[in-house]
Motif scaffolding. Structure first.
Motif, PDB file in Angstrom:
ATOM      1  N   GLY A  27      63.046 -10.885  -6.791  1.00  0.00           N
ATOM      2  CA  GLY A  27      63.941  -9.778  -7.096  1.00  0.00           C
ATOM      3  C   GLY A  27      63.396  -8.710  -8.016  1.00  0.00           C
ATOM      4  N   TRP A  28      62.095  -8.711  -8.224  1.00  0.00           N
ATOM      5  CA  TRP A  28      61.493  -7.688  -9.076  1.00  0.00           C
ATOM      6  C   TRP A  28      61.163  -6.434  -8.268  1.00  0.00           C
ATOM      7  CZ3 TRP A  28      58.620  -8.044 -14.103  1.00  0.00           C
ATOM      8  CH2 TRP A  28      59.112  -9.080 -14.910  1.00  0.00           C
ATOM      9  N   SER A  29      61.093  -5.330  -8.980  1.00  0.00           N
ATOM     10  CA  SER A  29      60.561  -4.082  -8.427  1.00  0.00           C
ATOM     11  C   SER A  29      59.068  -4.046  -8.731  1.00  0.00           C
ATOM     12  CB  SER A  29      61.262  -2.883  -9.071  1.00  0.00           C
ATOM     13  OG  SER A  29      60.612  -1.677  -8.721  1.00  0.00           O
ATOM     14  N   VAL A  30      58.254  -3.715  -7.736  1.00  0.00           N
ATOM     15  CA  VAL A  30      56.810  -3.697  -7.950  1.00  0.00           C
ATOM     16  C   VAL A  30      56.223  -2.347  -7.550  1.00  0.00           C
ATOM     17  CG1 VAL A  30      56.554  -6.184  -7.659  1.00  0.00           C
ATOM     18  CG2 VAL A  30      56.327  -4.703  -5.674  1.00  0.00           C
ATOM     19  N   ARG A  31      55.215  -1.943  -8.293  1.00  0.00           N
ATOM     20  CA  ARG A  31      54.423  -0.753  -7.961  1.00  0.00           C
ATOM     21  C   ARG A  31      52.955  -1.155  -7.979  1.00  0.00           C
ATOM     22  NH1 ARG A  31      55.974   4.141 -11.796  1.00  0.00           N
ATOM     23  NH2 ARG A  31      54.734   5.262 -10.229  1.00  0.00           N
ATOM     24  N   LEU A  32      52.258  -0.809  -6.923  1.00  0.00           N
ATOM     25  CA  LEU A  32      50.851  -1.156  -6.779  1.00  0.00           C
ATOM     26  C   LEU A  32      49.985   0.076  -6.965  1.00  0.00           C
ATOM     27  CD1 LEU A  32      51.298  -3.423  -3.678  1.00  0.00           C
ATOM     28  CD2 LEU A  32      50.007  -4.164  -5.681  1.00  0.00           C
ATOM     29  N   PHE A  33      48.853  -0.124  -7.642  1.00  0.00           N
ATOM     30  CA  PHE A  33      47.924   0.972  -7.891  1.00  0.00           C
ATOM     31  C   PHE A  33      46.513   0.521  -7.532  1.00  0.00           C
ATOM     32  CE2 PHE A  33      51.504   1.357 -10.732  1.00  0.00           C
ATOM     33  CZ  PHE A  33      51.877   2.691 -10.604  1.00  0.00           C
ATOM     34  N   GLU A  34      45.798   1.396  -6.818  1.00  0.00           N
ATOM     35  CA  GLU A  34      44.456   1.084  -6.324  1.00  0.00           C
ATOM     36  C   GLU A  34      43.502   2.208  -6.727  1.00  0.00           C
ATOM     37  OE1 GLU A  34      41.119  -0.065  -4.916  1.00  0.00           O
ATOM     38  OE2 GLU A  34      42.825  -1.433  -4.674  1.00  0.00           O
ATOM     39  N   LYS A  35      42.335   1.845  -7.286  1.00  0.00           N
ATOM     40  CA  LYS A  35      41.399   2.876  -7.733  1.00  0.00           C
ATOM     41  C   LYS A  35      40.694   3.571  -6.569  1.00  0.00           C
ATOM     42  CE  LYS A  35      37.467  -0.227  -8.565  1.00  0.00           C
ATOM     43  NZ  LYS A  35      36.541  -0.781  -9.585  1.00  0.00           N
ATOM     44  N   ALA A  36      40.523   2.869  -5.450  1.00  0.00           N
ATOM     45  CA  ALA A  36      39.894   3.490  -4.278  1.00  0.00           C
ATOM     46  C   ALA A  36      40.849   4.497  -3.641  1.00  0.00           C
ATOM     47  CB  ALA A  36      39.498   2.422  -3.269  1.00  0.00           C
ATOM     48  N   ASP A  37      40.303   5.308  -2.751  1.00  0.00           N
ATOM     49  CA  ASP A  37      41.119   6.341  -2.103  1.00  0.00           C
ATOM     50  C   ASP A  37      42.069   5.766  -1.063  1.00  0.00           C
ATOM     51  OD1 ASP A  37      39.901   8.291  -3.640  1.00  0.00           O
ATOM     52  OD2 ASP A  37      38.339   8.696  -2.159  1.00  0.00           O
ATOM     53  N   GLY A  38      41.858   4.522  -0.663  1.00  0.00           N
ATOM     54  CA  GLY A  38      42.739   3.885   0.315  1.00  0.00           C
ATOM     55  C   GLY A  38      42.478   2.394   0.362  1.00  0.00           C
ATOM     56  N   LEU A  39      43.305   1.671   1.089  1.00  0.00           N
ATOM     57  CA  LEU A  39      43.109   0.227   1.224  1.00  0.00           C
ATOM     58  C   LEU A  39      41.854  -0.047   2.042  1.00  0.00           C
ATOM     59  CD1 LEU A  39      46.701  -1.139   1.911  1.00  0.00           C
ATOM     60  CD2 LEU A  39      45.486  -0.927  -0.251  1.00  0.00           C
ATOM     61  N   ARG A  40      41.083  -1.015   1.585  1.00  0.00           N
ATOM     62  CA  ARG A  40      39.850  -1.356   2.277  1.00  0.00           C
ATOM     63  C   ARG A  40      39.756  -2.863   2.447  1.00  0.00           C
ATOM     64  NH1 ARG A  40      35.728   2.486  -1.273  1.00  0.00           N
ATOM     65  NH2 ARG A  40      36.703   4.481  -0.764  1.00  0.00           N
ATOM     66  N   ALA A  41      39.131  -3.268   3.532  1.00  0.00           N
ATOM     67  CA  ALA A  41      38.849  -4.690   3.759  1.00  0.00           C
ATOM     68  C   ALA A  41      37.445  -4.770   4.339  1.00  0.00           C
ATOM     69  CB  ALA A  41      39.862  -5.302   4.720  1.00  0.00           C
ATOM     70  N   THR A  42      36.507  -5.298   3.567  1.00  0.00           N
ATOM     71  CA  THR A  42      35.113  -5.326   3.996  1.00  0.00           C
ATOM     72  C   THR A  42      34.941  -6.185   5.238  1.00  0.00           C
ATOM     73  OG1 THR A  42      34.677  -7.180   2.498  1.00  0.00           O
ATOM     74  CG2 THR A  42      34.258  -4.962   1.665  1.00  0.00           C
ATOM     75  N   GLY A  43      33.877  -5.934   5.961  1.00  0.00           N
ATOM     76  CA  GLY A  43      33.655  -6.617   7.230  1.00  0.00           C
ATOM     77  C   GLY A  43      33.123  -8.020   7.081  1.00  0.00           C
ATOM     78  N   SER A  44      33.895  -8.874   6.440  1.00  0.00           N
ATOM     79  CA  SER A  44      33.502 -10.276   6.319  1.00  0.00           C
ATOM     80  C   SER A  44      34.753 -11.142   6.412  1.00  0.00           C
ATOM     81  CB  SER A  44      32.766 -10.532   4.988  1.00  0.00           C
ATOM     82  OG  SER A  44      33.618 -10.318   3.885  1.00  0.00           O
ATOM     83  N   GLY A  45      34.563 -12.437   6.258  1.00  0.00           N
ATOM     84  CA  GLY A  45      35.679 -13.363   6.371  1.00  0.00           C
ATOM     85  C   GLY A  45      35.778 -14.263   5.163  1.00  0.00           C
TER      86      GLY A  45
END
Length: 391
Positions: A27-45
């Motif tokens: 029930g919390w309100s959350v705000r997310l902050f990211e230093k990069a210009d956008g969400l990234r997911a590197t090409g690995s597993g």
């Protein structure tokens, strides 16, 4: 109408997204902050072992459903560089007892799974932390672009080079492991790679893993002893990597050479000294910001998710947020430190170069008693919610 408590979460990696899921659930309100210009997911597993999903399920009744995004481990083999099967690990039996799977998955698919679980959320990119200030009833984050944000608590889930860790004055020194890691995803088919297959090969100062992550995709990683400064400067091709494993089973060179050179990521292996303090007032750390670890136990993601579940549990009915964050730290530190140290110790063993230590390692794996193997694995793969409720 009572105002929802609010959390500012720095970082949108596995830890940050998992934390947001956990806090929204209570029930919390959350705000997310990211230093990069956008969400990234590197090409690995990576692997998300059963303890992580069990923590979310047992503490918060959250079903991550990762089996719909990756491959559930069905067969986990350890092999000698010659191809000799040393042992099969009973990881699936342990997962079955917990009622949740071990899943191997691409980072992109894991990010997708977490975002879909999270739903609508306030997220801002291009936000680099420049410091924070705290009052009796709030915490304010200052960003490098001149903007600020205020909330009831601040959570640093901003990874290995955490700005929040630095801001609260927590010391954690980089520890170089002395080897390079190659990471890659490739669409690849081979009779040995059955659904849910994980195979690790051990050699002289080097090893490689070949892992099914579903839908025809395979994640592979390799390591080789090398000073970290050389590993950071490494620039090579798939053929250069394949040469490192000359004489190993054909599947090893085949999968490497089937991977475009530009798809192979190289990183130097390192972790950090375990910090004594994660929390200060209304601020705490989570995931790699608190306890980065080497990859040998495959528990980096799992520990971040466990952190998130426990944090959500202790904040559920909290009135004194600073005290709740200290409780979270007290609960999590012993287990996290044990996993960090076990990962480092196993990494040392796996990277042995000298003949006699390698022989002892391989023979030990070949003839270890099933009960002993299971007990070793349970230490990391079982999430014990009683340790939380005992606090």
């Amino acid at each position: 109408m009572n105002r929802k408590p609010s959390a500012l979460i720095i970082g949108t990696g596995i830890g940050g997204l998992s934390c947001a899921i956990a806090l929204k659930k209570i029930g919390w309100s959350v705000r997310l902050f990211e230093k990069a210009d956008g969400l990234r997911a590197t090409g690995s597993g990576l692997s998300v072992m059963s303890n992580a999903s069990a923590a979310m399920k047992k503490l918060l009744d959250i079903d991550l459903g990762l089996e719909h995004y990756g491959a559930v481990i069905q067969n986990f083999e350890i092999r000698h560089k010659s191809g000799l099967l040393l042992n099969r690990l009973p990881v699936q039996a342990i997962a079955d007892e917990q009622g949740v799977p071990n899943v191997c998955i691409s980072r992109a698919q894991l990010q997708r799974a977490l975002l879909e679980q999270l739903g609508d959320v306030d997220m801002s990119c291009g936000k680099r932390v420049d410091g924070y200030t705290e009052t009796d009833n709030a915490v304010q984050v200052d960003f490098a672009d001149g903007t600020t944000a205020s909330g009831d608590i601040l959570i640093g889930a901003d990874g290995f080079h955490s700005a929040v860790r630095e801001a609260i004055g927590t010391t954690s020194v980089i520890q170089e492991a002395g080897y390079i890691c190659w990471l890659a995803l490739v669409q690849y088919s081979h009779p040995q790679i059955t659904p849910g297959y994980v195979g690790h090969y051990w050699g002289k100062g080097k090893r490689i893993g070949i892992i099914d992550i579903g839908n025809g995709w395979v994640y592979w990683w390799g390591t080789a002893n090398m000073p970290n400064h050389e590993a950071r400067q490494w620039r090579g091709t798939n053929a250069d990597v394949a040469k490192v494993y000359a004489g190993w089973p054909d599947i090893v060179s085949d999968i490497i050479l089937s991977t475009p050179s530009e798809s192979i990521i190289s990183v130097d292996a390192k972790d950090r000294s375990f910090p004594q303090t994660w929390s200060k007032g209304r601020v705490t750390l989570l995931g790699d910001a608190a306890h980065p670890m080497l990859t040998s136990l495959g528990q980096g993601a799992g520990m971040s998710i466990e952190d998130a579940a426990v944090l959500g549990d202790v904040l559920r009915n909290a009135e004194d947020y600073s005290a709740a964050l200290r409780q979270y730290e007290a609960i999590r530190q012993p287990r996290a430190q044990a996993i960090v140290e076990a990962s480092r110790a196993l990494s040392d063993v796996e990277q042995y170069e000298q003949f006699l230590p390698r022989l002892k390692r391989d023979v030990g794996m070949r003839f270890v008693q099933k009960r002993t193997m299971r007990e070793r694995l349970q230490a990391s793969l079982v999430f014990d919610e009683r340790a939380v409720y005992a606090q």
